[in-house]
Design an enzyme around this catalytic site. Structure first.
Site, PDB file in Angstrom:
ATOM      1  N   THR B 149      66.425   3.606  35.733  1.00  0.00           N
ATOM      2  CA  THR B 149      67.245   4.187  34.566  1.00  0.00           C
ATOM      3  C   THR B 149      68.157   4.719  34.932  1.00  0.00           C
ATOM      4  O   THR B 149      68.650   5.514  35.745  1.00  0.00           O
ATOM      5  CB  THR B 149      66.183   5.380  34.033  1.00  0.00           C
ATOM      6  OG1 THR B 149      64.882   4.503  33.940  1.00  0.00           O
ATOM      7  CG2 THR B 149      66.626   5.806  32.391  1.00  0.00           C
ATOM      8  N   GLY B 188      61.837   9.956  39.675  1.00  0.00           N
ATOM      9  CA  GLY B 188      61.221  11.215  39.942  1.00  0.00           C
ATOM     10  C   GLY B 188      61.450  11.706  41.521  1.00  0.00           C
ATOM     11  O   GLY B 188      61.679  10.647  42.459  1.00  0.00           O
ATOM     12  N   GLU B 431      57.992   3.714  31.174  1.00  0.00           N
ATOM     13  CA  GLU B 431      57.425   2.246  31.461  1.00  0.00           C
ATOM     14  C   GLU B 431      57.550   1.487  30.068  1.00  0.00           C
ATOM     15  O   GLU B 431      56.464   0.782  29.823  1.00  0.00           O
ATOM     16  CB  GLU B 431      56.002   2.445  31.976  1.00  0.00           C
ATOM     17  CG  GLU B 431      55.918   3.390  33.128  1.00  0.00           C
ATOM     18  CD  GLU B 431      56.558   2.843  34.381  1.00  0.00           C
ATOM     19  OE1 GLU B 431      56.946   1.644  34.524  1.00  0.00           O
ATOM     20  OE2 GLU B 431      57.243   3.735  35.092  1.00  0.00           O
TER      21      GLU B 431
END
Lengths: 671, 671
Positions: B149, B188, B431
C-alpha cells in the site's frame, strides 16, 4: 501527483468541485447559523485559534497524563482569557459559544462545573445557599462536578445506594458508601480536578428514608488540594475516548457535612430533623431534558463533521481505474460511495432542523412551566427521549460509515475520525441509555393511545395517534406520486401510527391474558422500541420537510435542499421497506421505485456535495483532520503529521538495544 | 451487594446461570474446537499465561511508546520461549496456535514477518533465493514486512507508483518513490522494527514497464539498525488501535538492490535485462485469498468474545425495578437485552461453522490448483471476498452493540471492548475494502447468470443461480411451515437469486442503452452490492443449518443449537423483511409471524446463554475484560483496576501546582 502540484495552494480536484457548485455556500452558512451568530462564531474562533497560547501538539501524540495536563492548562487559560474578551463575550450565550470553540481541543476540564454543577446550584439552592456557593463557583474559587452514577447503578435513580443520615445533635449529614457497588463512578473531573461535588444520596432522617436528594460535598482541601478525611477519590482509568477528562470515583466513609449543604429549595430538613417534601417531584429533573436536547444538537454537529471529512477526502482521493488508460476517478464519483455518504449528509441537515425545532418546543414548554402550566411535560420528555436516542444511534453508526468510506487512512488518528467517534459514542449511553429512553418514550405513546380511546385530546406531536390514518393507502396505488414528499411523510405517519397501535395492542393482549401492566409492557418491549423509533423517524422526516418550506432562500438553494430532504425521505423508506410493505402502506413495487428514486438523486447531489459540507463552516482547527482539510492537500500533510509521532524521535528506537538487537544478533555467529 | 458477598469466589448470579443450564458446556467446547485441539489450546494457554516473564500491566495504562516497547519485549521473548517448548510445539500449526495465544497481548511485533514476509518468500523465491533468504528469516536474523500500500494507492494494485528500474551495467534495480503519493504507507512493523521488506514496485527494464513485481529490500543495517542510504523509514503515527504496532512509511530515493533480490519464481529479469513474464497471473495472489479466509475466522472469534463479555456481564448486572419492592432484575432477563445479544450470539456460532466450511473449500480448491485444475479459482475468490466483507461488517456493528449493551462500563478500557473494536475494525478495510470486495463478488455472480443462460454448468456455491426458484412461493401461503429452517433457507436462496438477477438485468439494460460493460456495472453498483450481500447471507444461513445436521451431539445440545440457528434465520428475515416481501417471497403477515418467532425464542435461549458463551473457552487473560470475568466479580475488580491508572500515582496530580492551584487561589484574597 507531481512534486510541484503538491505545493500548490488548493488541491485542484477540490477546487473544481467548488467552482462547479450551483449553490452559494455563504448563503447556506447564513441559513444554518443565522447571520449574526455566524459572524460571532467566526470571531470567537479567530480569538481562540489565532492565539498562540492555545497552540499545542495534536492530542494523539500525548500520553493520557499529558492529555490531562494539557486540558487543564487550556481550561485554566480560558478562564483568564474570557475576562479579557469583553468586546466579544457579552452574555452567557457568548461564554457557551466560546467554550464550545475550546471543546475542539477535547472535553474541557471544567465542563461539568459549567453545565451541571452551577446549573444545579442555580436551580436547587435556597437564596442563602445561592449567596454562599455561587460567587465561589463563578470565580473558580471552587470547582464542582455532579456525582450521581454509582458502580452498580446507572439509569435507575431510585436504586442508588449512597446514604446521607441526618444527625440532629451536630446538625450534620453523615455520608456513606455502604458497599462497593455504591461507589460513585464516572462523574467527569471528579478524579483529580474538582474541589466539590453535588452528591446524590438517599436521605435518612428521624429513622426514615426519603429517597434521593442532592448535597454539596467538599472533596479536597482548598489549601493543598488533598482529599478530605472520609473521602477516597481518584481517576477511574482510561476509556475509549475523553482522554483529558478525569472521570472519577468517590467513596465516602462517615463523611460529615453541615445540614445547610443539602440543596433545600424544594425539600428541606429542619435543624431538628423534620423533613418537608417537594411540591412536585418532576421539577427536579429539568436539567436532564435540557441535556437531551443538547445531545440532539450534538448529533447534528458530529454527523456534519464526519460528512465534511469524508466528502472532502472523497473529492481528492482517486482510486481504481474504470477503463484502461483513463485517470483513476475521484472516489466521490462512485455510486457506492455516494450511496454511503449522501444519505448521511442529508441526515446531518435533517438533524440540524430537528434540533432547532426541538429547542423551540423545549423553550415553549419551559415557558409554560414557569407559568404553572404542566400539561406538556410528559410530551416533552417523551419527544426529547426518543429524539436523543434516535439521533445518537443513527449518528453513531453514521460516523463509522464515514470513517470506513475513507479506507485505511480513516483508521489513522490523523483522520480525526477515531477521536470524533470515541468522544461521540457515549451519547448513546449517558443522560439515559438509548433503549431505556425509547421504552420511556413508547410508554407515553401507549398511554396516548389509551387517552385517545377515552376521548381525550392529544397534544401537538402525538395528535396523529388519534387520527384515522387508514385512509391514506386505500384506493389502490394508481395516481400516487411517490416523489411527493408530503405524500411520503403521510406514509411515515401511517407507519408510526401502525407500530404504536401494534405495540399497544400487544400490551393490551398481555393484560387480557392476566399480566399486570408492568409485565405486559415488559413482554412487549421489543415492539415498543420499534414503535418509538418509528414515531421519532416520522417527527424527523416531517420536521425536515416542513422546515424547508419556511426557509427564505434562493430558488437554486431551495432546489438543492429539497434534493437532500428527498434522499433522506426515500432512503428512510428503502432501509425499512419491510415496515411499510408488511402493513400495505406501500406495495413491493412502489418500495422498489422509491429505492431507485434515491439512487437516481445521488449524481445530482454530487454536484454540490463539497459546498454542502463547506457550508457547515468547520475550520480545520475544529475538524482536526488531515483528510478533511479545506485545501484538500492530504498526502503531503499526512506525511508531515507522521513526522511528529513520538516513535520517530530517533531513527533507531531506544528499545532496539534492549530487545531487537540482542535477538537479531543472537545467532550472528552463524552468518 | 454486601461486603461479605464481594469476596466470595464466584458471583452467585452467574453461578445460578451455570447451574440451571440444560447443556453440557464441555461437550459443546469439544464440538467447537475438537477434542485434541481444545486440549492443546489449553496447554498452550497455560504455558503462556502461567509464565511470569509475560506478565505486565494492562496495555490501557501504557503510552504508545511503552506499548511498542512492551510488544517488542514479548515478541522477542516468544521467539526464545518457543524453542524450549518442544513437547508442546511440534509443527507449524502449533507455532501458529502459540502465536495466536500471544496475540491476546496485542498484535505481535513479528506478525507480518510470519504471515506475509516468510509466506511470500516461500511462494515466490527461486530455489537459490530460498536458500539465501529463508534460513535468515526462520532464525530471526532478519525481520521482514510486506510493503504494498502507498499513501495514494490502496485496493487498486496497478495504480501503485513505486518504481524499480533495472540497470544492466551494474545488474541492479534502482528503487524510487517518485511522488509523495507513492510513499509506502501502513505496512505493519515497517516503521522501527523490520530490517527487510518485500516491496511491490512497477518493474521497468529495457525501457518498458512490466507492471507490479516483488523485490526484497534491506531497510536497515544489521549492525546498528540505522536506515540504509536512500531509505527514509518511520512510524506513520498513532491509529485508532494497534498501538504496539509500528505501521510505517518508506520513501525510496535511488536505492540500489542486486538483480537477484527480485523474487523470480514466476517472472524473471535476466542479467542483460530481458524480461520473462509469469505463466499465469492469478498464481501470485493466493496469499490474499487465504488471509480473507482467516478474516472470516477472525470475525467469528471477535463476535464470540464480545458475546461472552456482554452476556456474562448481563448476568451479574442488576438494573431498574419492575415492581416496587422486588429486587432489580439481572439485565439478561430483559427482552430488549436478549433481543440485542442472542441474535449476535447465534451469529458468532453461524460464523464459526461458516469459517470451517470456507476453510475446507479453500483447501479443496488449493489441492485442485496444485493438480493444475484452475476451474474453481474464481468461485473461491468470489465466495471468500463476499464472506470476508459480510462477516466483518456484521461483526463490526455487533461488537458495538455488545459494548453499548453494557451501558457506561462498556466504554471503560476495563471492559476490553474499546481495544477489541479498535483492533477488529480494520478487517473491514484491509485485505480488500469491503465494498470493493462485494463488487468483485457480484461481478462474478453476474457472470454466472450469463454463463447459465448460455448453457454452462455453474459450480457448487453458485449453482442455484441456474435453478428456477420461483416454484418455492407459488401456491399461496397455506401449509407453509414458517418455523421449518429448510423451508426458510429456500427463501434465502430465492431472495439471493432474485437480487442477483435483478442486478444482472440492470447491467443488461445499461448495455442495451448504449453503455459499455464497465459503465453498466458501475451504474448498477448499489444493486450489485445488495446482491452480493444476499448471496453471502444465503450461504451463511444454509451452512449453519446444514452443519448442525452433521454434528454428533447429545439431543439436548442439538436442540439448543437448533434454537440458535432458528434465531439466526428468523432475525435475518425480520431485519431485511423488505427484501422478502417486495418480491412476494413472503407475505407481510408471514414476515410478522417470523419476527415474533424470533422474539418467542429469546427466553428459551436465555436458559443456556452463559453456558453457550462459556463453551467458547476464552480465558480471562484472553478476554482482558473486567466485565467478562469468568467469576462475575465485576465491581470490586473495576475498583481494583482503576487503582492502577497512571493519574492515580499521587493523590494530588503534579499539574495541580502548575495550573489548578494558581487558578483557584488567584482570587483567594476575596475569600
Amino acid at each position: 501527483m507531481t512534486e510541484t502540484a503538491e505545493i500548490m495552494k488548493v488541491n485542484p480536484d477540490i477546487q473544481k468541485e467548488r467552482d462547479a457548485a450551483t449553490i452559494d455556500m455563504e448563503e447556506l452558512a447564513v441559513i444554518i447559523y443565522g447571520k449574526e451568530q455566524l459572524s460571532k462564531k467566526r470571531k470567537l474562533e479567530d480569538a481562540v485559534f489565532n492565539d498562540p497560547d492555545y497552540k499545542c501538539v495534536p492530542s494523539a501524540f500525548l500520553s493520557r497524563e499529558e492529555e490531562y495536563e494539557e486540558g487543564l492548562r487550556k481550561s485554566s487559560l480560558a478562564v483568564l482569557k474570557q475576562s479579557k474578551l469583553s468586546d466579544l463575550i457579552e452574555d452567557h450565550k457568548d461564554i457557551m459559544a466560546y467554550n464550545s470553540v475550546l471543546a475542539s481541543f477535547g472535553y474541557p476540564s471544567f465542563g461539568l462545573h459549567q453545565t451541571m454543577f452551577i446549573p444545579t446550584l442555580e436551580r436547587q439552592c435556597t437564596s442563602e445557599q445561592r449567596e454562599k456557593f455561587l460567587p465561589l463557583c463563578y470565580d473558580y474559587r471552587i470547582i464542582g462536578t455532579y456525582a450521581q452514577t454509582e458502580l452498580g447503578h446507572g439509569t435507575f435513580l431510585r436504586g442508588l445506594e449512597t446514604t446521607a443520615h441526618y444527625d440532629p445533635n451536630t446538625q450534620e449529614f453523615i455520608l456513606n458508601s455502604p458497599t462497593i457497588s455504591s461507589i460513585k463512578w464516572w462523574p467527569g473531573a471528579l478524579g483529580k480536578t474538582s474541589t466539590h461535588a453535588v452528591v446524590l444520596a438517599q436521605l435518612y432522617t428521624l429513622g426514615k428514608c426519603h429517597g434521593i436528594h442532592p448535597f454539596v460535598v467538599q472533596l479536597r482541601s482548598l489549601d493543598d488540594h488533598k482529599p478530605l478525611r472520609g473521602i477516597t477519590v481518584g481517576d477511574i482509568g482510561p476509556k475509549m475516548g475523553f482522554g483529558p477528562n478525569d472521570n472519577g470515583y468517590l467513596k465516602l466513609h462517615k463523611h460529615r457535612i453541615p445540614r445547610t449543604n443539602m440543596l433545600m429549595k424544594y425539600s428541606q430538613v429542619s435543624p431538628d430533623g423534620t423533613y418537608t417534601k417537594p411540591p412536585r417531584s418532576t421539577l427536579t429533573y429539568g436539567t436532564m431534558t435540557f441535556v437531551r436536547v443538547l445531545i440532539v444538537h450534538g448529533s447534528a454537529i458530529a454527523l456534519a463533521k464526519a460528512s465534511t471529512i469524508a466528502i472532502r477526502y472523497s473529492a481528492v482521493r482517486r482510486q481504481s481505474e474504470l477503463r484502461p488508460g483513463e485517470p483513476e476517478p475521484q472516489i466521490l464519483s462512485y455510486p457506492t460511495q455516494q450511496h454511503k455518504l449522501f444519505p448521511l449528509l442529508a441526515t446531518a441537515y435533517a438533524f440540524h432542523f430537528v434540533q432547532l425545532a426541538m429547542m423551540k418546543i423545549y423553550t415553549d414548554v419551559n415557558d409554560q412551566i414557569n407559568n404553572s402550566n404542566f400539561s406538556r411535560i410528559q410530551e416533552l420528555h417523551a419527544l426529547s427521549s426518543g429524539l436523543k436516542a434516535f439521533t445518537s444511534w443513527v449518528t453513531n453508526a453514521g460516523l463509522e460509515v464515514c470513517r470506513m468510506s475513507c479506507g485505511g487512512h480513516g483508521y489513522s488518528q490523523a483522520s480525526g475520525f477515531p477521536r470524533l467517534y470515541a468522544d461521540f459514542t457515549p451519547s448513546c449511553t449517558y443522560e439515559g441509555e438509548n433503549t431505556v429512553l425509547m421504552l420511556q418514550s413508547a410508554r407515553y405513546l401507549v398511554k396516548c393511545v389509551r387517552d385517545a380511546r377515552s376521548g381525550k385530546t392529544l397534544p401537538g406531536t402525538v395528535s396523529y395517534l388519534s387520527e384515522d390514518v387508514s385512509a391514506v393507502h386505500s384506493g389502490g396505488s394508481s395516481g400516487r406520486d411517490l416523489s411527493n414528499l408530503d405524500f411520503l411523510i403521510s406514509l411515515y405517519k401511517q407507519r408510526a401510527s401502525n407500530q404504536v397501535h401494534f405495540a399497544s395492542d400487544k400490551v393490551d393482549r398481555g393484560i387480557s391474558a392476566g399480566m399486570d401492566l408492568v409485565g405486559a409492557l415488559n413482554s412487549a418491549s421489543v415492539h415498543l422500541v420499534s414503535a418509538a423509533k418509528a414515531h421519532s423517524h416520522y417527527f424527523i422526516a416531517k420536521t425536515f420537510v416542513e422546515s424547508l418550506k419556511l426557509l427564505k432562500a434562493s430558488s437554486e438553494l431551495q432546489n438543492v435542499l429539497h434534493q437532500l430532504a428527498s434522499v433522506y425521505v426515500f432512503e428512510g423508506i428503502a432501509q425499512s421497506s419491510g415496515d411499510f410493505i408488511e402493513d400495505y402502506i406501500l406495495s413491493g413495487s412502489e418500495a422498489k421505485t422509491i429505492r431507485q428514486l434515491a439512487v437516481d438523486l445521488l449524481p445530482l447531489i454530487r454536484v454540490n456535495a463539497v459546498s454542502l459540507v463547506d457550508a457547515f463552516s468547520f475550520r480545520d482547527e475544529v475538524l482536526q483532520s488531515v483528510l478533511g482539510r479545506y485545501d484538500g492537500n492530504v498526502y503531503e500533510n499526512l506525511f508531515k503529521w507522521a513526522q511528529n509521532s513520538p516513535l520517530n524521535k530517533t531513527d533507531v528506537h531506544p528499545s532496539y538495544h534492549k530487545y531487537l538487537g540482542p535477538l537479531l544478533k543472537r545467532n550472528q555467529s552463524k552468518l
